[in-house]
Motif scaffolding. Structure first.
Motif, PDB file in Angstrom:
ATOM      1  N   LEU A  69       0.833  -1.206   0.000  1.00  0.00           N
ATOM      2  CA  LEU A  69       0.000   0.000   0.000  1.00  0.00           C
ATOM      3  C   LEU A  69       0.867   1.255   0.000  1.00  0.00           C
ATOM      4  O   LEU A  69       1.914   1.287   0.658  1.00  0.00           O
ATOM      5  N   PRO A  70       0.453   2.311  -0.703  1.00  0.00           N
ATOM      6  CA  PRO A  70       1.199   3.582  -0.667  1.00  0.00           C
ATOM      7  C   PRO A  70       1.217   4.159   0.749  1.00  0.00           C
ATOM      8  O   PRO A  70       0.345   3.880   1.573  1.00  0.00           O
ATOM      9  N   ALA A  71       2.197   4.969   1.017  1.00  0.00           N
ATOM     10  CA  ALA A  71       2.340   5.559   2.356  1.00  0.00           C
ATOM     11  C   ALA A  71       1.134   6.409   2.726  1.00  0.00           C
ATOM     12  O   ALA A  71       0.701   6.434   3.885  1.00  0.00           O
ATOM     13  N   ALA A  72       0.566   7.124   1.741  1.00  0.00           N
ATOM     14  CA  ALA A  72      -0.587   7.979   2.022  1.00  0.00           C
ATOM     15  C   ALA A  72      -1.795   7.144   2.433  1.00  0.00           C
ATOM     16  O   ALA A  72      -2.565   7.528   3.320  1.00  0.00           O
ATOM     17  N   VAL A  73      -1.967   5.975   1.791  1.00  0.00           N
ATOM     18  CA  VAL A  73      -3.084   5.111   2.129  1.00  0.00           C
ATOM     19  C   VAL A  73      -2.905   4.527   3.529  1.00  0.00           C
ATOM     20  O   VAL A  73      -3.839   4.473   4.332  1.00  0.00           O
ATOM     21  N   ARG A  74      -1.677   4.121   3.843  1.00  0.00           N
ATOM     22  CA  ARG A  74      -1.420   3.557   5.156  1.00  0.00           C
ATOM     23  C   ARG A  74      -1.599   4.603   6.259  1.00  0.00           C
ATOM     24  O   ARG A  74      -2.035   4.282   7.360  1.00  0.00           O
ATOM     25  N   ALA A  75      -1.278   5.841   5.934  1.00  0.00           N
ATOM     26  CA  ALA A  75      -1.454   6.907   6.924  1.00  0.00           C
ATOM     27  C   ALA A  75      -2.922   7.128   7.242  1.00  0.00           C
ATOM     28  O   ALA A  75      -3.276   7.558   8.349  1.00  0.00           O
ATOM     29  N   SER A  76      -3.808   6.844   6.266  1.00  0.00           N
ATOM     30  CA  SER A  76      -5.239   7.033   6.500  1.00  0.00           C
ATOM     31  C   SER A  76      -5.859   5.889   7.293  1.00  0.00           C
ATOM     32  O   SER A  76      -7.022   5.960   7.655  1.00  0.00           O
ATOM     33  N   ARG A  77      -5.094   4.831   7.566  1.00  0.00           N
ATOM     34  CA  ARG A  77      -5.610   3.667   8.293  1.00  0.00           C
ATOM     35  C   ARG A  77      -5.301   3.761   9.789  1.00  0.00           C
ATOM     36  O   ARG A  77      -5.243   2.756  10.493  1.00  0.00           O
ATOM     37  N   THR A  78      -5.152   4.960  10.308  1.00  0.00           N
ATOM     38  CA  THR A  78      -4.802   5.142  11.710  1.00  0.00           C
ATOM     39  C   THR A  78      -6.019   4.943  12.604  1.00  0.00           C
ATOM     40  O   THR A  78      -7.096   5.454  12.325  1.00  0.00           O
ATOM     41  N   CYS A  79      -5.833   4.196  13.680  1.00  0.00           N
ATOM     42  CA  CYS A  79      -6.884   4.030  14.694  1.00  0.00           C
ATOM     43  C   CYS A  79      -6.882   5.270  15.587  1.00  0.00           C
ATOM     44  O   CYS A  79      -5.839   5.678  16.100  1.00  0.00           O
ATOM     45  N   THR A  80      -8.040   5.863  15.786  1.00  0.00           N
ATOM     46  CA  THR A  80      -8.114   7.105  16.552  1.00  0.00           C
ATOM     47  C   THR A  80      -7.934   6.879  18.053  1.00  0.00           C
ATOM     48  O   THR A  80      -7.807   7.848  18.799  1.00  0.00           O
ATOM     49  N   LEU A  81      -7.918   5.621  18.492  1.00  0.00           N
ATOM     50  CA  LEU A  81      -7.710   5.349  19.919  1.00  0.00           C
ATOM     51  C   LEU A  81      -6.241   5.159  20.250  1.00  0.00           C
ATOM     52  O   LEU A  81      -5.730   5.742  21.206  1.00  0.00           O
ATOM     53  N   CYS A  82      -5.540   4.332  19.494  1.00  0.00           N
ATOM     54  CA  CYS A  82      -4.126   4.077  19.780  1.00  0.00           C
ATOM     55  C   CYS A  82      -3.188   4.918  18.921  1.00  0.00           C
ATOM     56  O   CYS A  82      -1.983   4.940  19.156  1.00  0.00           O
TER      57      CYS A  82
ATOM     58  N   TRP B  93     -12.139   0.178  25.141  1.00  0.00           N
ATOM     59  CA  TRP B  93     -12.905   1.409  25.345  1.00  0.00           C
ATOM     60  C   TRP B  93     -14.354   1.096  25.719  1.00  0.00           C
ATOM     61  O   TRP B  93     -14.928   1.706  26.616  1.00  0.00           O
ATOM     62  N   GLY B  94     -14.958   0.141  24.991  1.00  0.00           N
ATOM     63  CA  GLY B  94     -16.372  -0.157  25.197  1.00  0.00           C
ATOM     64  C   GLY B  94     -16.685  -0.704  26.577  1.00  0.00           C
ATOM     65  O   GLY B  94     -17.800  -0.531  27.065  1.00  0.00           O
ATOM     66  N   ARG B  95     -15.727  -1.348  27.197  1.00  0.00           N
ATOM     67  CA  ARG B  95     -15.962  -1.853  28.543  1.00  0.00           C
ATOM     68  C   ARG B  95     -15.960  -0.734  29.573  1.00  0.00           C
ATOM     69  O   ARG B  95     -16.496  -0.901  30.668  1.00  0.00           O
ATOM     70  N   GLU B  96     -15.356   0.391  29.247  1.00  0.00           N
ATOM     71  CA  GLU B  96     -15.368   1.551  30.141  1.00  0.00           C
ATOM     72  C   GLU B  96     -16.530   2.485  29.819  1.00  0.00           C
ATOM     73  O   GLU B  96     -17.179   3.006  30.718  1.00  0.00           O
ATOM     74  N   LYS B  97     -16.763   2.734  28.520  1.00  0.00           N
ATOM     75  CA  LYS B  97     -17.842   3.622  28.094  1.00  0.00           C
ATOM     76  C   LYS B  97     -18.565   2.982  26.920  1.00  0.00           C
ATOM     77  O   LYS B  97     -17.950   2.670  25.909  1.00  0.00           O
ATOM     78  N   ALA B  98     -19.846   2.790  27.051  1.00  0.00           N
ATOM     79  CA  ALA B  98     -20.626   2.142  25.998  1.00  0.00           C
ATOM     80  C   ALA B  98     -21.070   3.167  24.963  1.00  0.00           C
ATOM     81  O   ALA B  98     -22.259   3.368  24.713  1.00  0.00           O
ATOM     82  N   GLU B  99     -20.098   3.834  24.346  1.00  0.00           N
ATOM     83  CA  GLU B  99     -20.399   4.825  23.316  1.00  0.00           C
ATOM     84  C   GLU B  99     -19.216   4.930  22.370  1.00  0.00           C
ATOM     85  O   GLU B  99     -18.069   4.652  22.745  1.00  0.00           O
ATOM     86  N   CYS B 100     -19.478   5.332  21.133  1.00  0.00           N
ATOM     87  CA  CYS B 100     -18.416   5.502  20.143  1.00  0.00           C
ATOM     88  C   CYS B 100     -17.533   6.675  20.556  1.00  0.00           C
ATOM     89  O   CYS B 100     -18.036   7.747  20.886  1.00  0.00           O
ATOM     90  N   PRO B 101     -16.209   6.521  20.519  1.00  0.00           N
ATOM     91  CA  PRO B 101     -15.335   7.621  20.925  1.00  0.00           C
ATOM     92  C   PRO B 101     -15.450   8.859  20.042  1.00  0.00           C
ATOM     93  O   PRO B 101     -15.164   9.968  20.501  1.00  0.00           O
ATOM     94  N   LEU B 102     -15.878   8.688  18.788  1.00  0.00           N
ATOM     95  CA  LEU B 102     -15.925   9.830  17.871  1.00  0.00           C
ATOM     96  C   LEU B 102     -17.273  10.534  17.877  1.00  0.00           C
ATOM     97  O   LEU B 102     -17.357  11.747  18.041  1.00  0.00           O
ATOM     98  N   CYS B 103     -18.359   9.780  17.726  1.00  0.00           N
ATOM     99  CA  CYS B 103     -19.671  10.418  17.596  1.00  0.00           C
ATOM    100  C   CYS B 103     -20.566  10.239  18.824  1.00  0.00           C
ATOM    101  O   CYS B 103     -21.685  10.751  18.849  1.00  0.00           O
TER     102      CYS B 103
END
Length: 323
Positions: free
Chosen positions: A261-274, A298-308
């Motif tokens: 995969l190109p570097a730009a594509v791999r950069a877009s695959r970042t997990c917003t938690l880790c 995350w879900g075991r601490e808070k039952a909600e999506c971290p983003l929305c």
């Protein structure tokens, strides 16, 4: 020949301000330690070892003050000292003051496998599950007694017989503030909670047993699977985020050739938690993508999506193989 000076007992206001000041400094030290650990080790490692970091911060703060027979920053701020039959307290007493408030709770949350205990001894598992509530109630009872009597703000200090004395003489022309009303209010709240608990247990115990059996039977009949693997089996993992992070190239749960995969594509695959490249990618019901271990932790601490902040159900996570 001059006599040995006698110091007055510390006032309630001095003890309360000292405790609040210590909490402030511990929180500030933890925040600085988290920022340093995040910059050196990364967010995922910090999430995995957050309990150890909190324990180390508390042991350092109280070990370098109380453990060395010196004032904490809060005690120095209000000019109070710890006192037992000797001044300062003995080494064993100081060690207990450092370890008792933090170490037992850490061991219980980190090393006690509740699933294993439940299978071996259901009675012991019930006792361990109720232990945090019992400790919280004991702390509130001790706090109520402190507000009424004016000594032993902490349970550990009451058990060890550690009082506070003040290096400031009392002014005979002023009356210190009284916190007895707060103690009475806490006692009334505890009594109300006890009466409510007894009533609920006596009236609904049989009903709860029937509901529990019915719910367990329904759950067995409606088992949910992810790729032929029962979700209940996956959720039985005690701490999935504690597993070592693996490189994206070793992700076996994707159809993508990560290395090509190109570097730009791999950069877009970042997990917003880790904040690292996703592995074992799953999607929430709201469409956001995370690592499996990250979103379960995350879900075991808070039952909600971290983003929305939409409601999060761990049994309805969807594995993604092509993103």
């Amino acid at each position: 020949m001059t006599g040995i000076p006698v110091f007055p007992a510390a006032q309630q206001a001095q003890i309360i301000r000292a405790h609040q000041r210590d909490l402030y400094h511990v929180a500030l030290l933890r925040e600085q330690a988290e920022n340093t650990a995040r910059s050196w080790l990364g967010a995922r490692t910090l999430t995995r070892w957050d309990k150890e970091l909190d324990l180390v911060v508390k042991l350092l703060y109280y070990g370098l003050t109380t453990g060395r027979a010196t004032q904490t920053l809060g005690e120095e701020y209000t000019d109070v000292w710890q006192q037992t039959s000797t001044i300062p307290p003995s080494r064993l007493t100081r060690a207990a003051l450092v370890l008792f408030p933090s170490l037992p709770a850490y061991i219980l949350t980190r090393f006690v496998n509740m699933n294993y205990v439940s299978t071996r001894s259901p009675t012991l598992a019930t006792l361990l599950k109720g232990l945090p509530t019992a400790l919280e109630t004991l702390t509130e009872i001790n706090l109520a007694v402190f507000y009424i009597r004016g000594v032993y703000y902490d349970v550990s200090k009451r058990i060890l017989g550690v009082r506070h004395i003040s290096s400031l003489p009392h002014n005979p022309h002023t009356r210190p503030p009284s916190y007895s009303l707060l103690g009475v209010l806490i006692a009334v709240r505890l009594l109300y909670r006890l009466i409510t608990f007894v009533k609920s247990q006596s009236s609904t115990s049989a009903l709860e047993d029937r509901k529990g059996k019915r719910a367990a039977q329904d759950a067995t009949n409606r088992e949910t699977y992810l790729d032929d693997r029962p979700v209940s089996e996956m959720l039985e993992i005690i701490d999935p985020e504690s597993e070592p992070a693996k490189p994206a190239e070793e992700d076996e749960r994707t159809m993508l050739d990560i290395g090509s995969l190109p570097a730009a594509v791999r950069a877009s695959r970042t997990c917003t938690l880790c904040l690292e490249e996703r592995t074992d990618t799953v999607s929430t019901e709201c469409g956001h993508l995370y690592c499996w271990s990250c979103i379960v932790g995350w879900g075991r601490e808070k039952a909600e999506c971290p983003l929305c902040r939409q409601s999060l159900n761990l049994t309805r996570l969807l594995p993604i193989y092509n993103l």
